[in-house]
Enzyme design. Structure first.
Site, mmCIF file in Angstrom:
data_model
loop_
_atom_site.group_PDB
_atom_site.id
_atom_site.type_symbol
_atom_site.label_atom_id
_atom_site.label_comp_id
_atom_site.label_asym_id
_atom_site.label_seq_id
_atom_site.Cartn_x
_atom_site.Cartn_y
_atom_site.Cartn_z
ATOM 1 N N GLU A 104 0.840 -1.186 0.000
ATOM 2 C CA GLU A 104 0.000 0.000 0.000
ATOM 3 C C GLU A 104 0.879 1.241 0.000
ATOM 4 O O GLU A 104 2.016 1.220 0.483
ATOM 5 C CB GLU A 104 -0.942 0.026 1.209
ATOM 6 C CG GLU A 104 -2.083 -0.958 1.101
ATOM 7 C CD GLU A 104 -3.181 -0.742 2.129
ATOM 8 O OE1 GLU A 104 -3.188 0.303 2.825
ATOM 9 O OE2 GLU A 104 -4.057 -1.620 2.223
ATOM 10 N N HIS A 152 -4.717 6.741 0.132
ATOM 11 C CA HIS A 152 -3.902 5.541 0.184
ATOM 12 C C HIS A 152 -4.498 4.504 -0.762
ATOM 13 O O HIS A 152 -5.614 4.667 -1.240
ATOM 14 C CB HIS A 152 -3.746 4.990 1.616
ATOM 15 C CG HIS A 152 -4.974 4.375 2.189
ATOM 16 N ND1 HIS A 152 -6.016 5.114 2.726
ATOM 17 C CD2 HIS A 152 -5.340 3.075 2.330
ATOM 18 C CE1 HIS A 152 -6.952 4.295 3.165
ATOM 19 N NE2 HIS A 152 -6.565 3.050 2.936
ATOM 20 N N HIS A 203 -5.510 0.427 -1.907
ATOM 21 C CA HIS A 203 -5.969 -0.876 -1.431
ATOM 22 C C HIS A 203 -5.746 -1.872 -2.564
ATOM 23 O O HIS A 203 -5.924 -1.516 -3.734
ATOM 24 C CB HIS A 203 -7.470 -0.862 -1.103
ATOM 25 C CG HIS A 203 -7.796 -0.454 0.285
ATOM 26 N ND1 HIS A 203 -9.043 -0.617 0.822
ATOM 27 C CD2 HIS A 203 -7.054 0.119 1.268
ATOM 28 C CE1 HIS A 203 -9.070 -0.157 2.063
ATOM 29 N NE2 HIS A 203 -7.866 0.299 2.351
ATOM 30 N N ASP A 207 -9.573 2.252 8.590
ATOM 31 C CA ASP A 207 -9.600 3.474 7.779
ATOM 32 C C ASP A 207 -10.583 4.483 8.369
ATOM 33 O O ASP A 207 -10.247 5.654 8.572
ATOM 34 C CB ASP A 207 -10.027 3.180 6.332
ATOM 35 C CG ASP A 207 -9.009 2.391 5.539
ATOM 36 O OD1 ASP A 207 -7.804 2.489 5.846
ATOM 37 O OD2 ASP A 207 -9.428 1.684 4.610
#
Length: 155
Positions: A35, A97, A99, A110
């Protein structure tokens, strides 16, 4: 897609080409990709936002297959420099970010982290949270309590 809106079309969001290019560079295509993430910097126009830049992972950030932890070093320096150079126009709007899934959705971690970050905002505005998946994005305007409006591409 560059332009996004909430379902009621009251809030608009525009991603610059360079922001989308940054997202594309970090899509988790292979089974070994970790990630990635960073800050979202841009300008506010009423309830509308223009995302001008996404910071990229630094050597201090913690990157794993199913976890990204952003460290303040590097990201905050860039944000402060952009804010200063723009006389307060370009500012921190949120976080992004990746996934490792086609159509990403936020995890419980999150959601709790977004609420924590939103509560720390000095300007009291909700925080923009973006998750970059392999085929699509997830974008939500997160208040410090509860869930916020989700954005969808404008066609």
């Amino acid at each position: 897609m560059n332009s996004w809106a909430t379902t009621d079309r009251r809030a608009l969001l525009h991603f610059s080409e360079s922001t989308l290019e940054t997202f594309c560079r970090y899509v988790q295509v292979s089974d070994t990709d970790c990630e990635a993430g960073g800050l979202l910097l841009g300008s506010v126009h009423g309830v509308h936002m223009i995302i001008e830049q996404a910071t990229t992972p630094t050597t201090w950030d913690k990157r794993f297959r199913y976890l990204f932890e952003r460290m303040p070093f590097g990201h905050e320096t860039i944000a402060l420099a952009r804010w200063t150079a723009s006389h307060g126009i370009v500012r921190y709007l949120g976080e992004w970010h990746t996934h490792p899934e086609d159509d990403p959705h936020p995890s419980d971690l999150d959601i709790s982290e977004w609420r924590r970050l939103s509560a720390k905002r000095r300007d009291g505005r909700p925080m923009l949270a973006v998750i970059v998946g392999r085929k699509s994005l997830y974008a939500e305007l997160v208040p410090n309590l509860g869930r916020g409006p989700v954005f969808a591409p404008v066609e």
